[in-house]
Structures are given as structure tokens and as C-alpha cells.
Design a protein around this motif. Sequence first.
Motif, PDB file in Angstrom:
ATOM      1  N   PRO A 100      -4.069  -4.521  -1.476  1.00 50.64           N
ATOM      2  CA  PRO A 100      -3.935  -3.713  -0.362  1.00 50.64           C
ATOM      3  C   PRO A 100      -2.369  -3.956   0.155  1.00 50.64           C
ATOM      4  O   PRO A 100      -1.645  -4.807  -0.367  1.00 50.64           O
ATOM      5  CB  PRO A 100      -4.992  -4.211   0.365  1.00 50.64           C
ATOM      6  CG  PRO A 100      -5.114  -5.447   0.238  1.00 50.64           C
ATOM      7  CD  PRO A 100      -4.955  -5.645  -1.404  1.00 50.64           C
ATOM      8  N   LEU A 101      -2.168  -3.193   1.150  1.00 55.02           N
ATOM      9  CA  LEU A 101      -0.767  -3.178   1.605  1.00 55.02           C
ATOM     10  C   LEU A 101      -0.658  -4.581   2.255  1.00 55.02           C
ATOM     11  O   LEU A 101       0.487  -5.176   2.346  1.00 55.02           O
ATOM     12  CB  LEU A 101      -0.593  -2.001   2.869  1.00 55.02           C
ATOM     13  CG  LEU A 101       0.606  -2.245   3.631  1.00 55.02           C
ATOM     14  CD1 LEU A 101       1.935  -2.017   2.784  1.00 55.02           C
ATOM     15  CD2 LEU A 101       0.390  -1.135   4.698  1.00 55.02           C
ATOM     16  N   GLU A 102      -1.587  -5.142   2.705  1.00 58.60           N
ATOM     17  CA  GLU A 102      -1.521  -6.339   3.580  1.00 58.60           C
ATOM     18  C   GLU A 102      -1.126  -7.619   2.625  1.00 58.60           C
ATOM     19  O   GLU A 102      -0.302  -8.508   3.261  1.00 58.60           O
ATOM     20  CB  GLU A 102      -2.908  -6.781   4.225  1.00 58.60           C
ATOM     21  CG  GLU A 102      -3.387  -6.002   5.431  1.00 58.60           C
ATOM     22  CD  GLU A 102      -3.747  -4.531   5.013  1.00 58.60           C
ATOM     23  OE1 GLU A 102      -3.846  -3.782   6.302  1.00 58.60           O
ATOM     24  OE2 GLU A 102      -3.953  -4.239   3.912  1.00 58.60           O
ATOM     25  N   GLU A 103      -1.460  -7.646   1.455  1.00 56.66           N
ATOM     26  CA  GLU A 103      -0.917  -8.643   0.496  1.00 56.66           C
ATOM     27  C   GLU A 103       0.577  -8.466   0.037  1.00 56.66           C
ATOM     28  O   GLU A 103       1.206  -9.122  -0.141  1.00 56.66           O
ATOM     29  CB  GLU A 103      -2.033  -8.711  -0.574  1.00 56.66           C
ATOM     30  CG  GLU A 103      -3.343  -9.401  -0.415  1.00 56.66           C
ATOM     31  CD  GLU A 103      -4.144  -9.495  -1.691  1.00 56.66           C
ATOM     32  OE1 GLU A 103      -3.484 -10.088  -2.714  1.00 56.66           O
ATOM     33  OE2 GLU A 103      -5.232  -9.125  -1.514  1.00 56.66           O
ATOM     34  N   TRP A 129       5.769  10.765  -1.600  1.00 53.94           N
ATOM     35  CA  TRP A 129       4.408   9.960  -1.780  1.00 53.94           C
ATOM     36  C   TRP A 129       4.561   8.563  -2.374  1.00 53.94           C
ATOM     37  O   TRP A 129       3.748   8.263  -3.298  1.00 53.94           O
ATOM     38  CB  TRP A 129       3.489  10.969  -2.751  1.00 53.94           C
ATOM     39  CG  TRP A 129       3.265  12.207  -2.240  1.00 53.94           C
ATOM     40  CD1 TRP A 129       2.505  12.606  -1.226  1.00 53.94           C
ATOM     41  CD2 TRP A 129       4.051  13.454  -2.398  1.00 53.94           C
ATOM     42  NE1 TRP A 129       2.620  13.799  -1.049  1.00 53.94           N
ATOM     43  CE2 TRP A 129       3.553  14.618  -1.719  1.00 53.94           C
ATOM     44  CE3 TRP A 129       4.867  13.880  -3.628  1.00 53.94           C
ATOM     45  CZ2 TRP A 129       3.916  16.026  -1.945  1.00 53.94           C
ATOM     46  CZ3 TRP A 129       5.585  15.088  -3.667  1.00 53.94           C
ATOM     47  CH2 TRP A 129       4.816  16.187  -2.849  1.00 53.94           C
ATOM     48  N   GLY A 130       5.220   7.732  -1.541  1.00 48.46           N
ATOM     49  CA  GLY A 130       5.263   6.289  -2.191  1.00 48.46           C
ATOM     50  C   GLY A 130       4.741   5.346  -0.962  1.00 48.46           C
ATOM     51  O   GLY A 130       4.766   4.049  -1.394  1.00 48.46           O
ATOM     52  N   GLY A 131       4.350   5.927   0.073  1.00 47.79           N
ATOM     53  CA  GLY A 131       4.056   4.981   1.021  1.00 47.79           C
ATOM     54  C   GLY A 131       5.038   3.989   1.598  1.00 47.79           C
ATOM     55  O   GLY A 131       4.648   2.815   2.064  1.00 47.79           O
ATOM     56  N   THR A 132       6.361   4.469   1.321  1.00 45.35           N
ATOM     57  CA  THR A 132       7.564   3.676   1.537  1.00 45.35           C
ATOM     58  C   THR A 132       7.983   3.365   3.107  1.00 45.35           C
ATOM     59  O   THR A 132       8.087   2.361   3.584  1.00 45.35           O
ATOM     60  CB  THR A 132       8.961   4.362   1.183  1.00 45.35           C
ATOM     61  OG1 THR A 132       8.503   4.719  -0.082  1.00 45.35           O
ATOM     62  CG2 THR A 132       9.986   3.555   1.166  1.00 45.35           C
ATOM     63  N   GLN A 133       7.486   4.382   4.138  1.00 43.62           N
ATOM     64  CA  GLN A 133       7.983   4.222   5.492  1.00 43.62           C
ATOM     65  C   GLN A 133       7.120   2.988   6.255  1.00 43.62           C
ATOM     66  O   GLN A 133       7.771   2.397   6.819  1.00 43.62           O
ATOM     67  CB  GLN A 133       7.518   5.717   6.074  1.00 43.62           C
ATOM     68  CG  GLN A 133       8.253   5.859   7.634  1.00 43.62           C
ATOM     69  CD  GLN A 133       9.808   5.394   7.570  1.00 43.62           C
ATOM     70  OE1 GLN A 133      10.769   5.899   6.594  1.00 43.62           O
ATOM     71  NE2 GLN A 133      10.498   4.688   8.179  1.00 43.62           N
ATOM     72  N   GLU A 134       5.911   3.176   5.709  1.00 43.79           N
ATOM     73  CA  GLU A 134       5.194   1.844   6.530  1.00 43.79           C
ATOM     74  C   GLU A 134       5.571   0.734   5.951  1.00 43.79           C
ATOM     75  O   GLU A 134       5.702  -0.286   6.917  1.00 43.79           O
ATOM     76  CB  GLU A 134       3.541   2.232   6.038  1.00 43.79           C
ATOM     77  CG  GLU A 134       3.226   2.363   4.607  1.00 43.79           C
ATOM     78  CD  GLU A 134       1.748   2.688   4.379  1.00 43.79           C
ATOM     79  OE1 GLU A 134       1.414   2.395   3.348  1.00 43.79           O
ATOM     80  OE2 GLU A 134       1.284   3.527   5.020  1.00 43.79           O
ATOM     81  N   GLN A 135       5.937   0.641   4.677  1.00 45.22           N
ATOM     82  CA  GLN A 135       6.605  -0.579   4.084  1.00 45.22           C
ATOM     83  C   GLN A 135       7.972  -0.935   4.936  1.00 45.22           C
ATOM     84  O   GLN A 135       8.224  -2.246   5.359  1.00 45.22           O
ATOM     85  CB  GLN A 135       6.670  -0.779   2.769  1.00 45.22           C
ATOM     86  CG  GLN A 135       5.404  -0.611   2.055  1.00 45.22           C
ATOM     87  CD  GLN A 135       5.537  -0.543   0.624  1.00 45.22           C
ATOM     88  OE1 GLN A 135       5.906  -1.580  -0.170  1.00 45.22           O
ATOM     89  NE2 GLN A 135       5.609   0.703  -0.025  1.00 45.22           N
ATOM     90  N   VAL A 136       8.818   0.049   5.011  1.00 42.62           N
ATOM     91  CA  VAL A 136      10.090  -0.150   5.799  1.00 42.62           C
ATOM     92  C   VAL A 136       9.895  -0.726   7.010  1.00 42.62           C
ATOM     93  O   VAL A 136      10.651  -1.678   7.641  1.00 42.62           O
ATOM     94  CB  VAL A 136      10.835   1.076   5.525  1.00 42.62           C
ATOM     95  CG1 VAL A 136      12.045   1.048   6.606  1.00 42.62           C
ATOM     96  CG2 VAL A 136      11.162   1.408   4.175  1.00 42.62           C
ATOM     97  N   GLU A 137       8.982  -0.265   7.712  1.00 46.93           N
ATOM     98  CA  GLU A 137       8.773  -0.511   9.136  1.00 46.93           C
ATOM     99  C   GLU A 137       8.099  -1.996   9.484  1.00 46.93           C
ATOM    100  O   GLU A 137       8.644  -2.696  10.224  1.00 46.93           O
ATOM    101  CB  GLU A 137       7.654   0.283   9.689  1.00 46.93           C
ATOM    102  CG  GLU A 137       8.244   1.768  10.107  1.00 46.93           C
ATOM    103  CD  GLU A 137       6.969   2.605  10.443  1.00 46.93           C
ATOM    104  OE1 GLU A 137       5.962   2.227  10.588  1.00 46.93           O
ATOM    105  OE2 GLU A 137       7.321   3.998  10.619  1.00 46.93           O
TER     106      GLU A 137
END
Length: 306
Positions: A100-103, A129-137
Amino acid sequence: MSGKGMPGQRPYVKGSPAAKGSPAAQPDPEPEPDPAKRPPATGKVTFVGAGPGAADLLTFRAARAIAEADVVIWAASLVHEDVLRHARADAEIVDSAAVPLEEVVAVYATAARGGLRVARVHSGDPALWGGTQEQVERCAALGLEVEIVPGVSSFSAAAAAAGRELTVPEVAQSVILTRLGGGKTPMPGGEEVREFARHGTTMAVFLSAARSGRLAEELLAGGYAAETPVVVAYRVTWPDELVVGCTVATLEAAVKEHRLWKHTLFLVGPALGAAGTRSHLYHPGHFHGFRRADPEARRALRGGGA
């Protein structure tokens, strides 16, 4: 994560090697630096667009980011393993498809503490559709430097494989990128396929092969004629690539015949079957800063006689 341990910082190296000779001839060792006075470690995460699949469709910048990375995070379910040939032999390889994102964020946190470089490899282009923005933050919250390297999107790769231009003069001058509602991520109001279809221009529909019957219904309800051309592209540029031409009316049958339910993109619109048109850009009657227009051709072009 792979079996290898997360690479840490290089060991602290003291000054000049000790001179050969007796212990009395050895220089005094340098004192260990005060940890409190060390500058904070910094790391970097580069979000890499890996393109639609073929490793040779990576940009030079993308390949360099992977080659320089201490850690490479990729999704084995979406990105061809050939892209890992650019990675260093000692790089940590993390399959994000299994976590998941948390790992993934935990890997970013380790990079921030150790001053590591991370290449986060996304299929296609990170902007879609890459889920990029949440990772950048999250990277910003960790104090990490961030870079985003664009990649070739599967919609442009599908057009290339089909040998078609998506914007054809007098037929279609816009491209709509969307997906069918009802999937894992809710669609905002007003973004239904049938509403976009009312424009009658070219559409690239992602993430919708599992519900091809409903997709065809939405396209027809929005105003596309049953005979409107469709390109069905499965894993374009992969070794098992499949590109099928059909129409809106036969879209569902084509998908079911080839048993497609994922990794499939649809291009829809009259531009996919248009022929005999000509753009103004290279017309002898068109002029710009590098070329003068032929006067007679210019009059014909302005008068609609081209």
C-alpha cells in the motif's frame, strides 16, 4: 520489498590515510564530527514516466534517473521489467504492486534520513491516473526534493500503433482523455462518458475494458454513430501487443472475442477513419515567421478553394 537491505548512507570516511611506519609516526586521528552539527540529510524522489511498456520508449532523462537511483520503486503489474535494466546492480528494487501507499512512503522516509535517490517508476505518464499528487505531497512533508519526468502515454502509443492521427483537420481538433464511471475511484459529477461523447471528437477511454458493454452504451447515448471507428489497444508496445479495429457497435464483441479486461485502451472518434483532408500548416498558401505564402495559393486558401 526485495530481499536486499535498504541501502544506507556511505560510511563516514576520515581524512588522509595514515602514513606507513611506527605508531609514533601516525597522525592524530580526526575527531568524530558532532552529530548535532551535521547538516540534515536530504534525498530526492524522481517520478519517472516509463511509457506504455517498451523499455526503449523511456526518455534519456528517465533512463538516467533510474540509473542514478539507490532505490527503484516500480509496479510489476503495470511496467515492463525491461526498464529495470537501467538500474544499478546494487540498487534496492521495490515492487509497489504488492504494497500500500504507506509502505512506499516508508521508503521515502528512509531516503530522507539517508540522503538517498529514489526513482518512482510509473506506467505511461505520471500526470495520468498514477496516484502521483498524493505521493508528491508526502515527499514535500518529508523535506525531499521532487522531480517529475514525463513519459509517453499509452493513448499516443496506441495511435502510433494504429497509424492514425487523433486530430484531423475539419474532423476533430480535440482529444478527450477519460474513463468509464463505476470503477475503483468515483468519477466527479458531469464527467460521464456520455456527456463527453456529445462533443463528437476523439476520445481516449482508459480503465474500462471490463465493462465494454456499458462503454458502448454510453458512447451511443452520447451521440456517436454506431459505425464510428474504434481502436482497441491491449498492452501496446509490449511483446504481446494487440491492436484491433472495430466500431462502437462492435466494440463489446471485439473485447469479448479477445478476452480483454485489463491493460486495454480505447480510441474512439471519426478522425480514426478520416481521409483526404489537409492541414493549413504546410499549405503553400499558409505563411509564418519562416516561410512566405504563395499569393495565388493564399487567395485560394482564404476563399475556401484549397
